[in-house]
Design a protein around this motif. Structure first.
Motif, PDB file in Angstrom:
ATOM      1  N   MET A   1      10.592 -16.190  -8.163  1.00  0.00           N
ATOM      2  CA  MET A   1      11.801 -17.150  -8.706  1.00  0.00           C
ATOM      3  C   MET A   1      11.329 -18.387  -9.371  1.00  0.00           C
ATOM      4  O   MET A   1      11.748 -18.727 -10.377  1.00  0.00           O
ATOM      5  N   ILE A   2      10.190 -19.009  -8.872  1.00  0.00           N
ATOM      6  CA  ILE A   2       9.615 -19.863  -9.778  1.00  0.00           C
ATOM      7  C   ILE A   2       9.035 -19.486 -11.175  1.00  0.00           C
ATOM      8  O   ILE A   2       9.327 -20.445 -12.076  1.00  0.00           O
ATOM      9  N   ALA A   3       8.510 -18.432 -10.962  1.00  0.00           N
ATOM     10  CA  ALA A   3       7.973 -17.899 -12.415  1.00  0.00           C
ATOM     11  C   ALA A   3       8.967 -17.619 -13.494  1.00  0.00           C
ATOM     12  O   ALA A   3       8.968 -17.968 -14.496  1.00  0.00           O
ATOM     13  N   LEU A   4      10.029 -16.956 -12.812  1.00  0.00           N
ATOM     14  CA  LEU A   4      11.280 -16.568 -13.764  1.00  0.00           C
ATOM     15  C   LEU A   4      12.046 -17.999 -13.992  1.00  0.00           C
ATOM     16  O   LEU A   4      12.248 -18.010 -15.501  1.00  0.00           O
ATOM     17  N   TYR A   5      12.168 -18.991 -13.420  1.00  0.00           N
ATOM     18  CA  TYR A   5      12.858 -20.307 -13.572  1.00  0.00           C
ATOM     19  C   TYR A   5      11.909 -20.741 -14.627  1.00  0.00           C
ATOM     20  O   TYR A   5      12.535 -21.272 -16.001  1.00  0.00           O
ATOM     21  N   ARG A   6      10.679 -20.812 -14.635  1.00  0.00           N
ATOM     22  CA  ARG A   6      10.006 -21.356 -15.670  1.00  0.00           C
ATOM     23  C   ARG A   6       9.821 -20.857 -16.971  1.00  0.00           C
ATOM     24  O   ARG A   6       9.552 -21.180 -18.139  1.00  0.00           O
ATOM     25  N   CYS A   7      10.259 -19.589 -17.023  1.00  0.00           N
ATOM     26  CA  CYS A   7      10.126 -18.541 -18.223  1.00  0.00           C
ATOM     27  C   CYS A   7      11.644 -18.790 -18.798  1.00  0.00           C
ATOM     28  O   CYS A   7      11.853 -18.159 -20.062  1.00  0.00           O
ATOM     29  N   GLY A   8      12.391 -19.609 -18.287  1.00  0.00           N
ATOM     30  CA  GLY A   8      13.730 -19.735 -18.853  1.00  0.00           C
ATOM     31  C   GLY A   8      14.801 -18.925 -18.592  1.00  0.00           C
ATOM     32  O   GLY A   8      15.894 -18.550 -19.213  1.00  0.00           O
ATOM     33  N   ARG A   9      14.617 -18.184 -17.338  1.00  0.00           N
ATOM     34  CA  ARG A   9      15.144 -16.837 -16.995  1.00  0.00           C
ATOM     35  C   ARG A   9      16.019 -17.341 -15.504  1.00  0.00           C
ATOM     36  O   ARG A   9      15.852 -16.582 -14.427  1.00  0.00           O
ATOM     37  N   GLN A  10      16.938 -18.336 -15.663  1.00  0.00           N
ATOM     38  CA  GLN A  10      17.360 -18.806 -14.510  1.00  0.00           C
ATOM     39  C   GLN A  10      18.341 -17.758 -13.645  1.00  0.00           C
ATOM     40  O   GLN A  10      18.220 -17.895 -12.466  1.00  0.00           O
ATOM     41  N   SER A  11      19.163 -16.986 -14.540  1.00  0.00           N
ATOM     42  CA  SER A  11      20.049 -16.279 -13.766  1.00  0.00           C
ATOM     43  C   SER A  11      19.256 -15.148 -12.997  1.00  0.00           C
ATOM     44  O   SER A  11      19.474 -14.683 -11.890  1.00  0.00           O
ATOM     45  N   GLU A  12      17.922 -14.687 -13.608  1.00  0.00           N
ATOM     46  CA  GLU A  12      17.342 -13.614 -13.036  1.00  0.00           C
ATOM     47  C   GLU A  12      16.474 -14.309 -11.787  1.00  0.00           C
ATOM     48  O   GLU A  12      16.454 -13.759 -10.642  1.00  0.00           O
ATOM     49  N   SER A  13      16.132 -15.603 -11.699  1.00  0.00           N
ATOM     50  CA  SER A  13      15.467 -16.300 -10.635  1.00  0.00           C
ATOM     51  C   SER A  13      16.713 -16.206  -9.468  1.00  0.00           C
ATOM     52  O   SER A  13      16.574 -15.949  -8.318  1.00  0.00           O
ATOM     53  N   LEU A  14      17.949 -16.678  -9.704  1.00  0.00           N
ATOM     54  CA  LEU A  14      19.061 -16.699  -8.789  1.00  0.00           C
ATOM     55  C   LEU A  14      19.114 -15.367  -8.209  1.00  0.00           C
ATOM     56  O   LEU A  14      19.440 -15.104  -6.913  1.00  0.00           O
ATOM     57  N   ASN A  15      19.141 -14.138  -8.996  1.00  0.00           N
ATOM     58  CA  ASN A  15      19.282 -12.867  -8.474  1.00  0.00           C
ATOM     59  C   ASN A  15      18.226 -12.392  -7.442  1.00  0.00           C
ATOM     60  O   ASN A  15      18.327 -11.832  -6.698  1.00  0.00           O
ATOM     61  N   ALA A  16      17.034 -12.908  -7.870  1.00  0.00           N
ATOM     62  CA  ALA A  16      15.947 -12.422  -6.905  1.00  0.00           C
ATOM     63  C   ALA A  16      16.185 -13.023  -5.586  1.00  0.00           C
ATOM     64  O   ALA A  16      16.182 -12.366  -4.533  1.00  0.00           O
ATOM     65  N   PHE A  17      16.723 -14.493  -5.472  1.00  0.00           N
ATOM     66  CA  PHE A  17      17.115 -14.961  -4.111  1.00  0.00           C
ATOM     67  C   PHE A  17      18.135 -13.910  -3.598  1.00  0.00           C
ATOM     68  O   PHE A  17      18.060 -13.903  -2.478  1.00  0.00           O
ATOM     69  N   ARG A  18      19.170 -13.663  -4.260  1.00  0.00           N
ATOM     70  CA  ARG A  18      20.397 -13.041  -3.870  1.00  0.00           C
ATOM     71  C   ARG A  18      19.903 -11.846  -3.054  1.00  0.00           C
ATOM     72  O   ARG A  18      20.371 -11.148  -2.067  1.00  0.00           O
ATOM     73  N   ARG A  19      18.988 -11.107  -3.653  1.00  0.00           N
ATOM     74  CA  ARG A  19      18.414  -9.702  -3.147  1.00  0.00           C
ATOM     75  C   ARG A  19      17.659  -9.981  -2.000  1.00  0.00           C
ATOM     76  O   ARG A  19      17.755  -9.132  -1.093  1.00  0.00           O
ATOM     77  N   LEU A  20      16.893 -11.152  -1.750  1.00  0.00           N
ATOM     78  CA  LEU A  20      16.032 -11.530  -0.680  1.00  0.00           C
ATOM     79  C   LEU A  20      17.012 -11.660   0.362  1.00  0.00           C
ATOM     80  O   LEU A  20      16.828 -11.180   1.671  1.00  0.00           O
ATOM     81  N   ARG A  21      18.136 -12.506   0.132  1.00  0.00           N
ATOM     82  CA  ARG A  21      18.860 -12.942   1.297  1.00  0.00           C
ATOM     83  C   ARG A  21      19.665 -11.735   1.801  1.00  0.00           C
ATOM     84  O   ARG A  21      19.804 -11.682   2.902  1.00  0.00           O
ATOM     85  N   ALA A  22      20.341 -10.741   1.074  1.00  0.00           N
ATOM     86  CA  ALA A  22      20.864  -9.628   1.311  1.00  0.00           C
ATOM     87  C   ALA A  22      20.128  -8.746   2.211  1.00  0.00           C
ATOM     88  O   ALA A  22      20.470  -8.251   3.126  1.00  0.00           O
ATOM     89  N   THR A  23      18.904  -8.713   1.819  1.00  0.00           N
ATOM     90  CA  THR A  23      18.100  -7.820   2.542  1.00  0.00           C
ATOM     91  C   THR A  23      17.526  -8.254   3.852  1.00  0.00           C
ATOM     92  O   THR A  23      17.605  -7.725   4.722  1.00  0.00           O
TER      93      THR A  23
END
Length: 267
Positions: free
Chosen positions: A209-231
């Motif tokens: 999430m941190i790496a994606l966010y720092r690369c300007g990919r905020q939506s993908e970072s949030l999607n990573a959290f959603r996948r983790l939470r669902a799992t």
């Protein structure tokens, strides 16, 4: 005389490039036990318990001696060109058991543990460059799962678990050091793979999430959290930890900071 003992992957023990690994399962366990305890006596009781899963037969000790004899024969063949050195100089009989007398540097697991300790020291000293380099060197010693081609008994299984857990912890710390050094772009592929392999490990997801966010990919970072939470909810019935939820909130609001990253690094 060059002796190499590798257990961080398939069992590979060679002298001068000549393998001495038995093909049969039980003698392989014997060699693996001696290799992982190189420089230390392994008792006859411990060896028979490992070879026969804590249920050695009445003939266990004589059979163990037969395995040792066969292993010494393989050693002698590998030592054929080494004048003055025999198998009994390397595989030594002691009153209580046997000792594989080799330099610690010959065993990849021992070198790994030494590098791991040095890497942790660098982390504790805030030396992220040294931590990344040292832990990276340690992790490159791995060629696959511990003793990948040996069916482990109870003791080998415990040691393999310890090494595997240490590897995951060191991998996390090495990535944390690389993130501190601003290498988030280079980490994206590695972190995506780790999250796929370990979908319930929060730390790798948080780093992704941190790496994606720092690369300007905020939506993908949030999607990573959603996948983790669902799992986690689906498989464990629990929510992600408060630290990861705080990181998610910071990314969601666009205010994730270095201080919030510390919530992950120190966890």
């Amino acid at each position: 005389m060059r002796i190499e003992i590798n257990v961080l992957g398939p069992l590979d023990v060679s002298i001068g490039g000549v393998s001495i690994v038995p093909t049969a399962s039980k003698p392989s366990r014997l060699l693996a036990m001696l290799a992982l305890n190189a420089g230390h006596v392994v008792t006859t009781a411990a060896l028979t318990a490992e070879i026969w899963d804590r249920r050695p037969p009445p003939s266990g000790v004589p059979t163990l001696r037969t395995y040792v004899l066969k292993l010494r024969r393989m050693l002698d063949r590998a030592l054929a060109g080494e004048h003055g050195t025999t198998s009994k100089d390397i595989l030594i009989t002691r009153r209580s058991g046997y000792l594989l007398d080799v330099a610690p540097s010959a065993v990849d697991a021992i070198r790994y543990d030494q590098l791991s300790v040095a890497g942790h020291d660098a982390v504790n000293n805030g030396d992220h460059e040294t931590a990344s380099r040292t832990l990276g060197e340690a992790l490159r010693l791995w060629r696959g799962p511990v003793l990948a081609d040996v069916a482990p008994g109870p003791q080998l299984g415990i040691e393999a678990m310890r090494l595997e857990e240490t590897r995951l912890g060191d991998l996390y710390l090495r990535i944390a050091a690389d993130l501190r050094l601003g290498r988030h772009h280079q980490l994206l592929g590695e972190l995506a793979t780790l999250c796929a392999r370990h979908p319930l490990l929060e730390n790798f997801c948080a780093q992704h999430m941190i790496a994606l966010y720092r690369c300007g990919r905020q939506s993908e970072s949030l999607n990573a959290f959603r996948r983790l939470r669902a799992t986690m909810v689906d498989q464990l019935g629990v929510e992600p930890s408060i630290k990861v939820r705080r990181l998610h909130h910071g990314i969601l609001t666009g205010h994730a900071s270095t201080d919030e990253d510390d919530l992950v690094f120190n966890g």
